[in-house]
Design a protein around this motif. Sequence first.
Motif, mmCIF file in Angstrom:
data_model
loop_
_atom_site.group_PDB
_atom_site.id
_atom_site.type_symbol
_atom_site.label_atom_id
_atom_site.label_comp_id
_atom_site.label_asym_id
_atom_site.label_seq_id
_atom_site.Cartn_x
_atom_site.Cartn_y
_atom_site.Cartn_z
ATOM 1 N N PRO A 49 -6.401 -6.982 4.839
ATOM 2 C CA PRO A 49 -6.801 -6.777 3.447
ATOM 3 C C PRO A 49 -6.571 -5.331 3.019
ATOM 4 C CG PRO A 49 -8.728 -6.851 4.857
ATOM 5 C CD PRO A 49 -7.551 -7.157 5.736
ATOM 6 N N ALA A 50 -6.263 -5.159 1.743
ATOM 7 C CA ALA A 50 -5.964 -3.819 1.232
ATOM 8 C C ALA A 50 -7.117 -2.855 1.483
ATOM 9 C CB ALA A 50 -5.634 -3.895 -0.262
ATOM 10 N N LEU A 51 -8.337 -3.359 1.589
ATOM 11 C CA LEU A 51 -9.467 -2.462 1.819
ATOM 12 C C LEU A 51 -9.405 -1.798 3.190
ATOM 13 C CD1 LEU A 51 -11.717 -3.873 3.919
ATOM 14 C CD2 LEU A 51 -12.172 -5.258 1.914
ATOM 15 N N ALA A 52 -8.578 -2.346 4.089
ATOM 16 C CA ALA A 52 -8.434 -1.755 5.422
ATOM 17 C C ALA A 52 -7.286 -0.752 5.455
ATOM 18 C CB ALA A 52 -8.206 -2.854 6.458
ATOM 19 N N GLU A 53 -6.981 -0.159 4.290
ATOM 20 C CA GLU A 53 -5.828 0.734 4.174
ATOM 21 C C GLU A 53 -5.816 1.827 5.254
ATOM 22 O OE1 GLU A 53 -5.067 2.252 0.274
ATOM 23 O OE2 GLU A 53 -3.776 3.839 1.010
ATOM 24 N N GLU A 54 -6.970 2.449 5.495
ATOM 25 C CA GLU A 54 -7.026 3.543 6.486
ATOM 26 C C GLU A 54 -6.515 3.066 7.843
ATOM 27 O OE1 GLU A 54 -8.274 6.714 6.460
ATOM 28 O OE2 GLU A 54 -9.473 6.897 4.639
ATOM 29 N N LEU A 96 0.865 -1.174 0.000
ATOM 30 C CA LEU A 96 0.000 0.000 0.000
ATOM 31 C C LEU A 96 0.906 1.230 0.000
ATOM 32 C CD1 LEU A 96 -2.378 -1.274 2.825
ATOM 33 C CD2 LEU A 96 -2.953 -1.112 0.397
ATOM 34 N N ASP A 97 0.790 2.058 -1.032
ATOM 35 C CA ASP A 97 1.643 3.251 -1.135
ATOM 36 C C ASP A 97 1.607 4.069 0.145
ATOM 37 O OD1 ASP A 97 2.475 2.732 -3.690
ATOM 38 O OD2 ASP A 97 1.176 4.208 -4.662
ATOM 39 N N ARG A 98 0.403 4.294 0.650
ATOM 40 C CA ARG A 98 0.271 5.164 1.830
ATOM 41 C C ARG A 98 0.941 4.556 3.047
ATOM 42 N NH1 ARG A 98 -5.400 6.423 3.322
ATOM 43 N NH2 ARG A 98 -4.341 7.700 4.867
ATOM 44 N N ALA A 99 0.878 3.238 3.176
ATOM 45 C CA ALA A 99 1.537 2.584 4.314
ATOM 46 C C ALA A 99 3.057 2.674 4.155
ATOM 47 C CB ALA A 99 1.087 1.129 4.432
ATOM 48 N N ASP A 100 3.542 2.523 2.913
ATOM 49 C CA ASP A 100 4.988 2.636 2.674
ATOM 50 C C ASP A 100 5.493 4.019 3.058
ATOM 51 O OD1 ASP A 100 5.141 0.062 1.819
ATOM 52 O OD2 ASP A 100 5.218 0.532 -0.322
ATOM 53 N N ALA A 101 4.721 5.039 2.712
ATOM 54 C CA ALA A 101 5.115 6.405 3.069
ATOM 55 C C ALA A 101 5.022 6.596 4.580
ATOM 56 C CB ALA A 101 4.236 7.413 2.330
ATOM 57 N N ALA A 102 3.962 6.045 5.192
ATOM 58 C CA ALA A 102 3.777 6.206 6.643
ATOM 59 C C ALA A 102 4.928 5.574 7.423
ATOM 60 C CB ALA A 102 2.444 5.586 7.077
ATOM 61 N N LEU A 103 5.540 4.521 6.857
ATOM 62 C CA LEU A 103 6.665 3.861 7.523
ATOM 63 C C LEU A 103 7.860 4.795 7.667
ATOM 64 C CD1 LEU A 103 6.627 0.365 5.808
ATOM 65 C CD2 LEU A 103 6.424 0.789 8.248
ATOM 66 N N LEU A 104 7.971 5.757 6.754
ATOM 67 C CA LEU A 104 9.138 6.643 6.771
ATOM 68 C C LEU A 104 8.832 8.021 7.350
ATOM 69 C CD1 LEU A 104 10.743 5.720 3.317
ATOM 70 C CD2 LEU A 104 11.382 4.913 5.579
ATOM 71 N N GLU A 105 7.562 8.420 7.302
ATOM 72 C CA GLU A 105 7.190 9.724 7.848
ATOM 73 C C GLU A 105 7.389 9.706 9.352
ATOM 74 O OE1 GLU A 105 3.641 10.520 4.592
ATOM 75 O OE2 GLU A 105 3.132 10.192 6.696
ATOM 76 N N GLY A 106 8.195 10.588 9.855
ATOM 77 C CA GLY A 106 8.377 10.665 11.304
ATOM 78 C C GLY A 106 9.173 9.509 11.891
ATOM 79 N N ALA A 107 9.814 8.707 11.044
ATOM 80 C CA ALA A 107 10.601 7.583 11.562
ATOM 81 C C ALA A 107 11.962 8.068 12.049
ATOM 82 C CB ALA A 107 10.768 6.530 10.470
ATOM 83 N N SER A 108 12.480 7.413 13.084
ATOM 84 C CA SER A 108 13.818 7.747 13.582
ATOM 85 C C SER A 108 14.865 7.168 12.632
ATOM 86 C CB SER A 108 14.017 7.136 14.967
ATOM 87 O OG SER A 108 14.046 5.721 14.858
ATOM 88 N N ASP A 109 16.115 7.594 12.802
ATOM 89 C CA ASP A 109 17.190 7.068 11.957
ATOM 90 C C ASP A 109 17.249 5.547 12.062
ATOM 91 O OD1 ASP A 109 17.717 9.652 11.354
ATOM 92 O OD2 ASP A 109 19.584 9.788 12.516
ATOM 93 N N ALA A 110 17.079 5.031 13.286
ATOM 94 C CA ALA A 110 17.151 3.582 13.493
ATOM 95 C C ALA A 110 16.010 2.876 12.764
ATOM 96 C CB ALA A 110 17.107 3.255 14.978
ATOM 97 N N GLN A 111 14.830 3.478 12.798
ATOM 98 C CA GLN A 111 13.683 2.863 12.107
ATOM 99 C C GLN A 111 13.884 2.894 10.596
ATOM 100 O OE1 GLN A 111 10.771 5.337 14.123
ATOM 101 N NE2 GLN A 111 9.798 3.547 15.032
#
Lengths: 355, 379
Positions: free
Chosen positions: B31-36, A47-62
């Motif tokens: 599931p991808a539908l739970a993206e939020e 999920l693009d948004r989850a990939d971005a969320a992993l790096l937004e506000g992440a520490s150097d170690a994360q």
Amino acid sequence: MLCRYSLEIGPGDTVLIDGPALAQPLFVEVVKAVTEAGAHPMLRPRLDRADAALLEGASDAQVAAITKLDEVEVEAPTRALTIWANTNTRYMSGVPSETQAARAAAMRPLFERFLAREAAGDARWCGTAFPCHAAAQDAGMSLSEWEDFVYRAGHLDDPDPIAFWREQSKRQAAIAERFTGVREIRILAEDTDLVLDVADRIWDNADGHKNFPDGEVYTSPVESATRGHIAFSFDATYMGNDVAGVRLTFDGGRVVEHEATRGADFLGRMLDMDAGARYLGEVAFGMNDEIQVPTRDTLFDEKIGGTCHVALGMAFPECGGTNTSGLHWDLVCDLRRGGEIHADGEVVARDGRFL
Amino acid sequence: MTDPRIERLADVVVNYSLPLAEGDTVLIQGPALAEELIVELVRAATRAGAIARVRATVQGTDEAYLSRASDEQLDHLPPWSLEEMSAIDARISVVGAWNTRELTGVDPAKMARRSRAAQPLMAQFMQRSAAGELKWCVTAAPCEAFAQDAGMSLDAYADFVYRAGWLDTSDPVAAWKTYATRLSKLAEKLASVKTLRVLADGTDLTVGVEGRTWMASKGTHNFPDGEVFTGPVETQTNGEVRFSFPAIMGGREVEDVRLRFEDGRVVASEAKSGEDYLRQMIAMDDGASILGEFAIGTNYAVEEFTRQILFDEKIGGTCHMALGAGYPDTGSTNVSGLHWDIVCDLRSGGAEIHADGEPIFRDGQFLAEFFAEDLSVPA
């Protein structure tokens, strides 16, 4: 096509399928083909948004963390398919470019490990595109126009696509043959005069096995020899970042000057990612005549018949390249209007056509 | 804008249910539908200093695989799945679906075969969980398919889901902490019981629980939560049980399940519909005909039966039991590829639970002489 021709999947293979969740229809079709071939699918929808969320506000170690889950993805598969598509090609805009660079650098040992497994014959990889709105929008097309473009570029409308790619492979092999033994390549085009040393390097024929669609011949140039300057003709998005008007000057193989009309900051961060990021890992000539217009999508742009591209960063060991980097950024230069390629002083291509 | 209740749900799961510590590797799957929700879980995990990894699923791949896979493929448990299971510190599973009947066209024997092959993975998961090495939580994202099964619109169902987690209260974490203390006392109280007897319409079942540990499900492994459960003695279940709610598994619904137990094992089974499937599951392996769990639902904010076990088994005033695998930390030794929870409503008609001959529970409530604490949602 992907399973039978590109990856040649057989019984017992573990097949990693990595791509955005929006490519769901392709995931399903690939799972069918993989299962019917007697292999084991290993699915990694992202999920693009989850990939971005992993790096937004992440520490150097994360940002730098490599987990067992990441290692498994390069150690377990005997075949790997990457599906390229996005919900939004600018999905990383909220992540600072130095964070993106740090993440790419952290991932480098994993890339290298997979490349080593590929070189040892333990694994094969293919990257492909799934038509999506975001890429269509960047290409200035509707989704249905973009679908037509993508599938035409792969000759999937042909009665026998595999037969086409076998023919194309022969045509490209002849060009790779012509470059074999050549010592120096000079690329001339508008605002471009770049000299590369390719002595003793191996030219590969990209005929739909590692990318699909495909169509190029490429090698890794001698790391310390590139000199001159090159202006890239097309706008590009790299890892969700918008970049345009890139011009690079090389001396002793290294980028010594860089400019961009858009995304200059991002370009600078990428060049400073690690020691190898300022050196070329690839020089290549696009040979897919079905692709004629730039789309802001590197997979397609670098294959445009009559263009060349060079990649900053990671080189291909199988071509004799030794440069290592977390970066591998392809930048495309159009040779179709007045461009020339010289091989050891002899003109071998003019206006994008091989003579 | 993200529904603030989704952020609150992510916050409760990450900081209360697990809770995550700095440096933990947490696998977030759903599931991808739970993206939020997945995105909010990643944000909350990252804020907590954890290393999050996301494993999304897309619609249709399970069916594509299962309907084509050979026995050899189904029997293959990838070694990497065990490596992953041994490496993670925490796992959050988000449940949700595009279509809860998606796998109804797949031969149940194939599903059973795959579950059997995955048994070592389930065993490793349970062992690490029992040893306190693996924190995990299952939660749910409101989705159209679940809403439809519950007979609700998506908006009404979302309200139901968030109400069940008390996410509409001012301080959900505080409420769950208060409730957890009370529920733990109930588990302590049940610890001295040797034999339970459930009496309801069509049901007179005796379950041996002596020496077994009662667990208070206070929002740690499931969210929403609210139940007390144990692993019954494998050889002591006797009598008959009739489940008032349908038994649901893999999108299949088995109605009006009646089971007869002798010395721990199901010796007779019948159902109004889906009887073949029921019997096939019970015959899956040696442990599938034995109870791995006996539990009483204690979340009084969950009232409606919605066809999602995560919620149904928590309905305040019901009991449920699971055929198949038991949780080792309860003392259960039952091993199986199956773990099928089936719920029985005890909220009306004079239904009772007796402990060693004394009534302790009637019409959905514990009797004050046995347990006097308030189990309703703390204010």
